[in-house]
Design a protein around this motif. Sequence first.
Motif, mmCIF file in Angstrom:
data_model
loop_
_atom_site.group_PDB
_atom_site.id
_atom_site.type_symbol
_atom_site.label_atom_id
_atom_site.label_comp_id
_atom_site.label_asym_id
_atom_site.label_seq_id
_atom_site.Cartn_x
_atom_site.Cartn_y
_atom_site.Cartn_z
ATOM 1 N N GLU A 9 16.318 5.281 -44.056
ATOM 2 C CA GLU A 9 15.260 6.226 -44.413
ATOM 3 C C GLU A 9 14.736 5.974 -45.823
ATOM 4 O O GLU A 9 13.536 6.078 -46.082
ATOM 5 N N ARG A 10 15.663 5.623 -46.743
ATOM 6 C CA ARG A 10 15.229 5.312 -48.109
ATOM 7 C C ARG A 10 14.347 4.065 -48.122
ATOM 8 O O ARG A 10 13.312 4.021 -48.805
ATOM 9 N N GLU A 11 14.778 3.035 -47.361
ATOM 10 C CA GLU A 11 13.994 1.797 -47.308
ATOM 11 C C GLU A 11 12.626 2.047 -46.681
ATOM 12 O O GLU A 11 11.606 1.507 -47.136
ATOM 13 N N ILE A 12 12.598 2.865 -45.619
ATOM 14 C CA ILE A 12 11.328 3.196 -44.961
ATOM 15 C C ILE A 12 10.414 3.945 -45.929
ATOM 16 O O ILE A 12 9.218 3.667 -46.033
ATOM 17 N N TYR A 22 12.302 1.149 -38.369
ATOM 18 C CA TYR A 22 12.258 2.292 -37.454
ATOM 19 C C TYR A 22 12.981 1.978 -36.146
ATOM 20 O O TYR A 22 13.661 2.845 -35.576
ATOM 21 N N GLU A 23 12.829 0.756 -35.663
ATOM 22 C CA GLU A 23 13.495 0.383 -34.411
ATOM 23 C C GLU A 23 15.010 0.460 -34.569
ATOM 24 O O GLU A 23 15.713 0.941 -33.668
ATOM 25 N N GLU A 24 15.519 -0.013 -35.723
ATOM 26 C CA GLU A 24 16.965 0.089 -35.960
ATOM 27 C C GLU A 24 17.369 1.554 -36.084
ATOM 28 O O GLU A 24 18.408 1.973 -35.564
ATOM 29 N N TRP A 25 16.537 2.341 -36.790
ATOM 30 C CA TRP A 25 16.817 3.770 -36.951
ATOM 31 C C TRP A 25 16.893 4.456 -35.588
ATOM 32 O O TRP A 25 17.803 5.239 -35.314
ATOM 33 N N GLU A 26 15.930 4.133 -34.717
ATOM 34 C CA GLU A 26 15.892 4.743 -33.388
ATOM 35 C C GLU A 26 17.083 4.305 -32.538
ATOM 36 O O GLU A 26 17.670 5.109 -31.809
ATOM 37 N N GLU A 27 17.447 3.021 -32.662
ATOM 38 C CA GLU A 27 18.568 2.502 -31.877
ATOM 39 C C GLU A 27 19.862 3.212 -32.255
ATOM 40 O O GLU A 27 20.638 3.645 -31.400
ATOM 41 N N ILE A 28 20.110 3.360 -33.568
ATOM 42 C CA ILE A 28 21.338 4.021 -34.029
ATOM 43 C C ILE A 28 21.318 5.495 -33.643
ATOM 44 O O ILE A 28 22.324 6.045 -33.189
ATOM 45 N N SER A 29 20.151 6.134 -33.818
ATOM 46 C CA SER A 29 20.042 7.562 -33.494
ATOM 47 C C SER A 29 20.311 7.816 -32.016
ATOM 48 O O SER A 29 21.044 8.728 -31.651
ATOM 49 N N GLU A 30 19.692 6.986 -31.163
ATOM 50 C CA GLU A 30 19.875 7.157 -29.719
ATOM 51 C C GLU A 30 21.317 6.885 -29.318
ATOM 52 O O GLU A 30 21.893 7.584 -28.500
ATOM 53 N N ARG A 31 21.926 5.846 -29.922
ATOM 54 C CA ARG A 31 23.277 5.457 -29.545
ATOM 55 C C ARG A 31 24.291 6.525 -29.915
ATOM 56 O O ARG A 31 25.243 6.791 -29.196
#
Length: 641
Positions: free
Chosen positions: A580-583, A627-636
């Motif tokens: 989130e900081r990087e985004i 965002y794709e990595e963020w979404e992947e971790i969040s969903e997992r």
Amino acid sequence: MKIMSVITVCNLSMEFGEQLLFDNMNFEVQQGDRIGLIGVNGCGKTTLFKLLTGEYYPVSGSVVVNKNTSIGYMEQHVCRNLDKSTYDEVLTVFSELTEIEKELDSLNLSIENGCGELEKMIERQSFLHDEYVRLGGLTYRSRARSALIGLGFDDEHISLPTGSLSGGQRAKIQLAKLLLCGADLLLLDEPTNHLDTAAAEWLENYLTESKCSYIVISHDRYFLDKTTNIIFEIENKKMTQYKGNYTAYLPQKEERLLSLQRAYDNTVKEINRLEGIVEQQRRWNREKNIKTAESKMKVIKRLEDNLEKPENLPSAIHFDLKINNRSGDNVLEVRNLSLSFGENRLFENVCMEIHRGERIFLLGPNGCGKTSLMKTLLGQYKANSGTIRFGEGVKKGYYDQIQTGMDSEKTVFEELSDRFPAMTNTEIRNTLARFLFKNDDVFKPLSSLSGGERARVLLTELMLARANFLLLDEPTNHLDINSCAELQKALDEYEGTLLIVSHDRYLINALADKIFYLTPTGIREFSGSYEDFLEKAEPFKSNENEKAHQEKVGKQNEYKSKKEHGARRRRDKARLNKLEREIADLEEKLAVLNDALSQPENASDYEKLLKITEEISASETAIELLYEEWEEISERNEVEL
């Protein structure tokens, strides 16, 4: 039946500052035309779109739009209300239908309650109902959902607010709105940029089945082959038209250039012959000879006035991929390889054998671990289990799509001289010139380069390494269409072994003799080109998708019944905070760049505008990956944020 002209362009000229983009451009778009617009970066393709929509005004010439024609352009469909759901945002293109629905509801209520003049209300109700049906009111909601599903959204993302989506996902929403807006002429600017293969195929089918005309800017040659019947090329400030798709355009252009050169050479030869006659007649110096000489001079002048010298082609990268030494017959053997990040298993039981001279493409759905597998083979990631053995005499060369590994503080020249200290300064400059780094360009810091320029630096290093086994991760991602063609030619002539991750279906179709399809449980091997793969893989991919869906449902049920492990949750939470900081940092940078784009001092500097636009594109791509990595971790992990 007479075909109607949708838009007519006459003697169009455009410049930025003192830079002329194109001159005296003429063309017509008719109903049913499916046009691919190509040309090197910076030739004015996007500018032409803005001229067609009226956003820009030409220096001279005219754009005449048929009075019954409506034009649709992606930039007209920016997501402005970030609180709206993805689905509701797409429905905004049907505002006329939603307004009719509201009025019909109001009329129905008034009729039920007996308010107002009943006869007039019923008449109005009947009229609105007919309009609603005529405008597609019975199907517009299902069409909106179908477009979103086709472009890669699932049910969860369809209900999310657009503000929570990545830049790439918002671009897909804009594309969905454009496709559904009902325009007679669509202007599509790199529509496949944020699409995976499945979504690109859906878009191809949608466009080929649609009845509207369109002009599409794209470097995706396979997409151009599937969706176009005319090619417009902007080159040397002029436009040339070719019948057919991209593959049909290639021999036509070659024949046209040969014909121009032949005509020029023959005319010059004739002028030289006539000049010889004139000289001879003047030496004889009789009245008859003088008249002959004057007659021939008139012919020479007419030929010279009509003589058109073929212009030089725009600069393009040019390189050959040589190898220093041949490898042994067995290049790579992988047995039972598996890789996990924490408790997230990317793949397991990966087995493959690669032999000298094979051209193998590694395919699979987004997020399946193709790049991670490449990095595991190279030792950058440590496998959980399995063995990797390279054969005798194998020298590896790697192209990284993320373009890491280069010191941003260095200049282009320093990057090459440090990597290849045996090269002289002259050799380095000559080599860089082949990759379009000329004069002071070689002293540009790497941090200031666009994605395409950094790609050219990496390709330069790849050529100089003279490796016999190339592992390439999306090598055409940042290249224009001409550079893609040059890279394809170099790879086709390469005598070593290739393992390539790519979404470039044209490249795959041209080069592949084998395709490895990566799944969570291993690799499926297919012989032949991309077209062969499509034919053989359809039943397999359907089964894989069904299996993946069942596994996802199983995991969701398991998560509901079992509390997440505390340590894993803390680990993923920390990673999400960092993402989130990087985004946030990148989005702040993006805001600064967008602000710079609107500054008056930049608006008149075309080169600066082009560079800022490329930086914006690179930042949006980086944000999308995060965002794709963020979404992947969040969903997992079902982390509640």
